[in-house]
Motif scaffolding. Structure first.
Motif, mmCIF file in Angstrom:
data_model
loop_
_atom_site.group_PDB
_atom_site.id
_atom_site.type_symbol
_atom_site.label_atom_id
_atom_site.label_comp_id
_atom_site.label_asym_id
_atom_site.label_seq_id
_atom_site.Cartn_x
_atom_site.Cartn_y
_atom_site.Cartn_z
ATOM 1 N N ARG A 14 4.715 -0.927 -2.933
ATOM 2 C CA ARG A 14 3.620 -0.440 -2.140
ATOM 3 C C ARG A 14 2.404 -1.698 -1.839
ATOM 4 O O ARG A 14 2.432 -2.619 -2.510
ATOM 5 N N GLN A 19 -0.245 2.961 0.497
ATOM 6 C CA GLN A 19 -0.594 3.597 -0.378
ATOM 7 C C GLN A 19 -0.808 5.062 -0.041
ATOM 8 O O GLN A 19 -1.547 5.344 1.106
ATOM 9 N N GLU A 25 6.355 0.369 -8.101
ATOM 10 C CA GLU A 25 6.475 1.172 -8.954
ATOM 11 C C GLU A 25 8.065 1.923 -9.070
ATOM 12 O O GLU A 25 8.772 1.812 -8.286
ATOM 13 N N TYR A 61 -3.730 5.455 -7.407
ATOM 14 C CA TYR A 61 -3.706 4.356 -6.351
ATOM 15 C C TYR A 61 -4.762 3.705 -5.871
ATOM 16 O O TYR A 61 -5.779 4.399 -6.107
ATOM 17 N N SER A 62 -4.811 2.693 -5.333
ATOM 18 C CA SER A 62 -5.875 1.989 -4.736
ATOM 19 C C SER A 62 -5.450 1.416 -3.452
ATOM 20 O O SER A 62 -4.378 1.067 -3.090
#
Length: 432
Positions: free
Chosen positions: A88, A58, A78, A70-71
């Motif tokens: 990711r 990330q 993606e 994002y997290s």
């Protein structure tokens, strides 16, 4: 026997037939929208006909905060605006760069990359697993997992020497720990089918670790094509002050010997010379404090700018500055900004030792000064400023021509594909 082979330009078989498109998985903890050299390399590989996907963490570099949208604990796939897939996995954000937090940042990518990466790519087949091995080299462990699961050739592109870079930056000083890191590094290297190095000076160091187990080849970092073509200073959001502007662009960290830059600034009496530091890093706050404490009116801490703005910023410069600490390990390193500087067509002030300095001299692209020589650096700035403009322009043009011959992205991408084919052939022969 360990060998170093020359890469060729061609992408055809001996019979002249065009080979099939290579399916490449790039493993890089840091990737777009973070600004790293591997971003351009992926684009160049795709332009040369490879099918490329990326496994990354990330995005959180350099601020240490996860980017908007994002997290930290998110994972999934993606699509990049150019049309390829980015897988990711979760990472612990770097935070403000403290040692423990950085270690967890590194380890989290290795753990989640090795566990969740195969799940995200479970329906995919690859010919080559390509690890972009900036520090830490631990990313090579993820590549080794994929090599076993996917049966693909494993290529590691070594950007930093381990454990030397840890020792030189002071991150690890304990001899027992450094020896353990060297053993781990050897373990990772031996899981590759090919090791690529960004500097010829790396070859001997890595051979000392892996012996004859893995072939090694030199493959330099490319520069940016847009810099070599056109960049309008007028369209930049950063307007440099009037005068002779020496621009340093990139990471502001321990390895960059920034004390030398500030010391050089304190020696300069010419009011027209200004040093502009463009970028950010672990020493940004220290720089800000030191500039104020020393009352250095000839040093500007400009901050960080998006990669797409950098060509226009560099085009405004009178000269470009690159510095490194004095050490045996850094003397073997070619900073990734050097190809970019050469492409920009501006004279270069290189305050460093070893192979990088030799490139600047060979290219006739500027002036070299020994690492950490602040007096020499200040004198070089004054000397360059007092040169006829035609002489400075000649240095810049020589640098641009050297870039085209040695660091242009398209030829290097073709050579990289050739390296991939060699690694894939080696793996196939080993299975016979």
């Amino acid at each position: 026997m360990n060998f170093i082979y020359p890469a060729t330009e061609g992408l055809q078989t001996e019979s002249g037939a065009t080979e099939e498109r290579l399916r490449v998985l790039v493993i890089s903890q840091h990737f777009w929208p973070e600004s790293f050299r591997i971003n351009e390399v992926v684009e160049s590989l795709r332009h040369q006909g490879c099918d490329v996907e990326v496994l990354a963490g990330q995005p959180n570099y350099p601020q240490g905060k996860i980017f908007e949208g994002y997290s930290a604990f998110g994972f999934g796939t993606e699509t990049h605006p150019s049309g390829y897939l980015i897988h990711r996995v979760p990472v612990v954000p770097r935070g403000r760069g403290g040692g423990i937090r950085r270690i967890w940042n590194y380890l989290s990518f290795v753990i989640f990359g090795g566990l969740l990466g195969p799940y995200l790519t479970r329906t995919k087949r690859y010919d080559v697993i390509f690890v972009y091995a900036i520090s830490p080299i631990l990313q090579g462990l993820v590549g080794a997992v994929f090599r076993r699961i996917k049966g693909a050739a494993h290529v590691i592109w070594v950007q930093d020497l381990w454990p030397e870079s840890l020792e030189e930056t002071g991150f690890i000083k304990n001899r027992w720990m450094l020896a353990a890191v060297e053993r781990l590094t050897g373990f990772i290297y031996r899981r590759a089918d090919l090791l690529l190095v960004q500097s010829r000076g790396f070859i001997g160091k890595i051979q000392a670790i892996v012996g004859d187990d893995v072939p090694i080849a030199y493959h330099p970092n490319p520069g940016d094509n847009p810099l070599a073509e056109s960049a309008s200073p007028e369209s930049s959001s950063l307007k440099l002050p009037t005068g002779f502007n020496v621009v340093f662009a990139g990471n502001l960290g321990t390895a960059q010997a920034l004390e030398t830059v500030l010391d050089a600034a304190s020696h300069i009496q010419d009011p027209e010379i200004c040093i502009v530091l463009v970028g950010s890093g672990s020493r940004s706050d220290w720089l800000r404090t030191q500039i104020e404490r020393r009352r250095l009116s000839n040093v500007v801490l400009a901050g960080r700018f998006p990669a797409e703005m950098m060509p226009r910023i560099l085009a405004q410069s009178s000269a470009l500055l690159v510095t490194l600490k004095r050490s045996a390990a850094f003397g073997l390193t070619i900073p990734s900004k050097i190809p970019t500087y050469l492409a920009a067509g501006r004279p270069i002030l290189a305050c460093l030792d070893g192979e990088a300095a030799e490139i600047i001299r060979e290219a006739n692209a500027g002036i070299t000064i020994p690492a950490e020589d602040s007096f020499g650096l200040s004198e070089a700035m004054v000397r360059l400023k007092n040169m006829p403009e035609e002489a400075r322009e000649s240095m810049g043009e020589s640098g641009r021509e050297y870039f085209k011959s040695h660091f242009a992205p398209a030829p290097l991408a073709r050579q990289l594909i050739d390296h991939f084919r060699h690694a894939r052939s080696k793996l196939a022969r080993s299975r016979l």
